[in-house]
Design an enzyme around this catalytic site. Structure first.
Site, PDB file in Angstrom:
ATOM      1  N   MET A  86     -12.504   3.072  -1.045  1.00 11.23           N
ATOM      2  CA  MET A  86     -13.526   3.096   0.965  1.00 11.23           C
ATOM      3  C   MET A  86     -14.410   4.342   0.385  1.00 11.23           C
ATOM      4  O   MET A  86     -13.717   5.254   1.467  1.00 11.23           O
ATOM      5  CB  MET A  86     -12.259   3.079   1.741  1.00 11.23           C
ATOM      6  CG  MET A  86     -11.509   1.756   1.942  1.00 11.23           C
ATOM      7  SD  MET A  86      -9.964   1.921   2.912  1.00 11.23           S
ATOM      8  CE  MET A  86      -8.709   2.367   2.233  1.00 11.23           C
ATOM      9  N   GLY A 107       1.761  -2.436   4.042  1.00 16.89           N
ATOM     10  CA  GLY A 107       1.638  -0.906   4.004  1.00 16.89           C
ATOM     11  C   GLY A 107       3.426  -0.549   4.777  1.00 16.89           C
ATOM     12  O   GLY A 107       4.133  -0.288   4.705  1.00 16.89           O
ATOM     13  N   MET A 139     -11.180  -7.184   5.611  1.00 12.03           N
ATOM     14  CA  MET A 139      -9.944  -6.200   6.130  1.00 12.03           C
ATOM     15  C   MET A 139      -9.216  -6.683   7.703  1.00 12.03           C
ATOM     16  O   MET A 139     -10.772  -7.289   8.389  1.00 12.03           O
ATOM     17  CB  MET A 139     -11.218  -4.768   6.547  1.00 12.03           C
ATOM     18  CG  MET A 139     -11.232  -3.672   4.953  1.00 12.03           C
ATOM     19  SD  MET A 139      -9.919  -3.305   4.132  1.00 12.03           S
ATOM     20  CE  MET A 139      -9.261  -2.602   5.505  1.00 12.03           C
ATOM     21  N   HIS A 173      -1.015  -1.459  -4.381  1.00 16.23           N
ATOM     22  CA  HIS A 173      -2.172  -1.134  -3.723  1.00 16.23           C
ATOM     23  C   HIS A 173      -2.853   0.126  -3.715  1.00 16.23           C
ATOM     24  O   HIS A 173      -1.706   0.956  -2.840  1.00 16.23           O
ATOM     25  CB  HIS A 173      -2.452  -2.288  -2.082  1.00 16.23           C
ATOM     26  CG  HIS A 173      -4.423  -2.342  -2.078  1.00 16.23           C
ATOM     27  ND1 HIS A 173      -4.646  -3.119  -2.209  1.00 16.23           N
ATOM     28  CD2 HIS A 173      -4.379  -0.825  -0.806  1.00 16.23           C
ATOM     29  CE1 HIS A 173      -5.896  -2.735  -1.176  1.00 16.23           C
ATOM     30  NE2 HIS A 173      -5.650  -2.082  -0.528  1.00 16.23           N
ATOM     31  N   ASP A 197      -5.883  -6.891   4.063  1.00 20.98           N
ATOM     32  CA  ASP A 197      -5.445  -5.679   4.262  1.00 20.98           C
ATOM     33  C   ASP A 197      -5.468  -5.152   5.304  1.00 20.98           C
ATOM     34  O   ASP A 197      -6.427  -4.889   6.345  1.00 20.98           O
ATOM     35  CB  ASP A 197      -5.712  -4.725   3.049  1.00 20.98           C
ATOM     36  CG  ASP A 197      -5.792  -3.368   3.148  1.00 20.98           C
ATOM     37  OD1 ASP A 197      -4.653  -2.645   3.873  1.00 20.98           O
ATOM     38  OD2 ASP A 197      -6.165  -2.689   2.488  1.00 20.98           O
ATOM     39  N   GLY A 198      -4.437  -5.164   6.351  1.00 21.47           N
ATOM     40  CA  GLY A 198      -4.352  -4.355   7.741  1.00 21.47           C
ATOM     41  C   GLY A 198      -2.957  -5.231   9.348  1.00 21.47           C
ATOM     42  O   GLY A 198      -3.750  -6.264   8.251  1.00 21.47           O
ATOM     43  N   GLY A 199      -2.627  -5.174   9.021  1.00 20.72           N
ATOM     44  CA  GLY A 199      -2.051  -5.325   9.455  1.00 20.72           C
ATOM     45  C   GLY A 199      -1.268  -6.364   8.998  1.00 20.72           C
ATOM     46  O   GLY A 199      -0.244  -7.060   9.913  1.00 20.72           O
ATOM     47  N   ASP A 214      -5.496   3.366  -1.433  1.00 25.44           N
ATOM     48  CA  ASP A 214      -6.752   3.716  -1.061  1.00 25.44           C
ATOM     49  C   ASP A 214      -7.068   4.974  -1.452  1.00 25.44           C
ATOM     50  O   ASP A 214      -6.699   5.285  -1.519  1.00 25.44           O
ATOM     51  CB  ASP A 214      -6.167   3.453   0.178  1.00 25.44           C
ATOM     52  CG  ASP A 214      -5.744   2.183   1.139  1.00 25.44           C
ATOM     53  OD1 ASP A 214      -6.487   0.731   0.862  1.00 25.44           O
ATOM     54  OD2 ASP A 214      -4.735   2.061   1.613  1.00 25.44           O
ATOM     55  N   SER A 238       1.014  -0.787  -0.128  1.00 29.88           N
ATOM     56  CA  SER A 238      -0.313   0.149   0.145  1.00 29.88           C
ATOM     57  C   SER A 238       0.578   1.087  -0.006  1.00 29.88           C
ATOM     58  O   SER A 238       2.027   1.600   0.748  1.00 29.88           O
ATOM     59  CB  SER A 238      -0.806  -0.055   1.160  1.00 29.88           C
ATOM     60  OG  SER A 238      -1.696   1.569   1.398  1.00 29.88           O
ATOM     61  N   HIS A 280      -8.717   0.297  -4.331  1.00 25.04           N
ATOM     62  CA  HIS A 280      -9.137  -0.362  -2.975  1.00 25.04           C
ATOM     63  C   HIS A 280      -9.932   1.567  -2.808  1.00 25.04           C
ATOM     64  O   HIS A 280      -9.576   2.132  -2.437  1.00 25.04           O
ATOM     65  CB  HIS A 280      -8.509  -0.041  -1.943  1.00 25.04           C
ATOM     66  CG  HIS A 280      -8.914  -0.559  -0.263  1.00 25.04           C
ATOM     67  ND1 HIS A 280      -8.916  -0.763   0.465  1.00 25.04           N
ATOM     68  CD2 HIS A 280     -10.408  -0.847  -0.477  1.00 25.04           C
ATOM     69  CE1 HIS A 280      -9.858  -1.354   1.582  1.00 25.04           C
ATOM     70  NE2 HIS A 280     -11.267  -1.363   0.809  1.00 25.04           N
ATOM     71  N   GLY A 320      -9.511   2.633   7.471  1.00 24.51           N
ATOM     72  CA  GLY A 320      -9.518   4.216   7.315  1.00 24.51           C
ATOM     73  C   GLY A 320      -7.912   5.262   7.541  1.00 24.51           C
ATOM     74  O   GLY A 320      -7.250   6.207   6.664  1.00 24.51           O
ATOM     75  N   MET A 378      -9.895   7.303  -0.313  1.00 23.54           N
ATOM     76  CA  MET A 378     -10.872   7.222   1.040  1.00 23.54           C
ATOM     77  C   MET A 378     -11.852   9.067   0.636  1.00 23.54           C
ATOM     78  O   MET A 378     -10.799   9.699   0.327  1.00 23.54           O
ATOM     79  CB  MET A 378     -10.199   7.696   1.899  1.00 23.54           C
ATOM     80  CG  MET A 378      -8.967   6.242   2.144  1.00 23.54           C
ATOM     81  SD  MET A 378      -8.221   5.922   3.798  1.00 23.54           S
ATOM     82  CE  MET A 378      -6.919   5.384   3.748  1.00 23.54           C
TER      83      MET A 378
END
Length: 223
Positions: A66, A195, A135, A31, A173-175, A33, A8, A64, A140, A35
Site C-alpha cells: 500500500m 487479521g 479491498m 499476509h 482484505d478487510g473486515g 502489509d 494478516s 501487500h 490503511g 504502508m
C-alpha cells in the site's frame, strides 16, 4: 472448491512475530502489509522486515504494497523472500510491466483495488495477474468494518475471472470474520485475509480452520 486463509500479521504481536507466525500452522500463507504513510495514512513494515521474518516460517509470504511508486519498490520484496507481491492499480505507473517483472523473478503478481475503483478497469489485462485483491475496507488500518457494497464487485470480478479460464485467485482484505466470510465466499472470493478475527483470538489456528470451513460451506451452497 478451493479456499485459502492468509492471516494478516498487522494485528499480531509485532514484538514477537516469529512466535506469532508459529500460532497459525494451518494457514495458507502470511499476509504482510507494507504502508508508506503516503498512499495510505499509516506507516508499517518494509523489505528488511520481510527478509528478517523469512527464516521464521515456511508459509507463503503474500506481501501487500500500500505504497506510492510500487514500480520502483516491488521487486525488492521478492528478493526479501516474498512469493506473492500485490501492488495497487491506483498507484502503479506501468502495471503490466511490473506484473511481468515480478513473474520473471518467480513470484506471483497480484493487483489490488480500493473499494471505489471499478473492477472493469482490469477486464482487458486480467490474465497478466495471478491474483486480484479487492479491498473490502478502505486500506490503511486493521479492525475496520466490512463494506457490504463490495459484494457486487466481488461477483463482477468472479465472472471476469471465470471467463478467462485461468487460475487467477480472487482475494479480499478487510473486515473478514465469521460474520462476513460466508457472504464473500458466496459472491466468489476464494482467498481471504483475516487479521483481527485471527490474532485477537486465544486460538488463532482454530479461527483459521473455522473461517476456512465457513467459506467452503458457502461455496457449496452457492453452486
Amino acid at each position: 472448491m478451493v479456499v485459502r486463509i492468509t492471516p494478516s500479521i498487522l494485528n499480531a504481536n509485532l514484538a514477537n512475530l516469529a512466535s506469532e507466525v508459529g500460532r497459525i500452522p494451518s494457514a495458507d500463507g502470511l499476509h504482510i502489509d507494507v504502508m508508506d504513510g503516503h498512499f495510505v495514512p499509516n506507516l508499517v513494515m518494509g523489505a528488511p522486515f520481510v527478509e528478517s521474518l523469512r527464516p521464521a516460517t515456511n508459509l507463503m509470504f503474500d506481501v501487500h504494497l500500500m505504497i506510492e511508486n510500487p514500480d520502483r519498490w516491488a521487486r525488492q520484496y521478492v528478493e526479501a523472500g516474498a512469493q506473492s507481491v500485490t501492488f495497487h492499480l491506483e498507484a502503479a505507473t506501468a502495471p503490466i510491466k511490473l506484473a511481468r517483472e515480478l513473474r520473471s523473478m518467480g513470484a506471483r503478481a497480484s493487483v489490488a483495488l480500493r473499494p471505489a475503483t471499478p473492477v472493469e478497469q482490469l477486464a482487458d489485462i486480467l490474465t497478466e495477474f495471478d491474483q486480484i485483491l479487492l479491498m473490502t475496507v478502505e486500506p490503511g488500518f486493521g479492525g475496520q468494518k466490512f463494506l457490504d457494497p463490495v459484494l457486487a464487485k466481488i461477483r463482477k470480478a468472479r465472472k471476469l475471472i471465470d471467463a478467462t479460464r485461468k487460475d487467477i485467485w480472487l482475494q479480499i482484505d478487510g473486515g473478514v470474520s465469521a460474520d462476513t466470510i460466508e457472504r464473500a465466499a458466496e459472491a466468489g472470493a476464494d482467498t481471504f485475509v483475516a487479521g483481527s478475527a485471527v490474532y485477537r483470538s486465544d486460538n488463532p489456528d482454530h479461527v483459521v480452520a473455522s473461517l476456512r470451513n465457513r467459506a467452503l460451506a458457502a461455496q457449496v451452497c452457492a453452486h
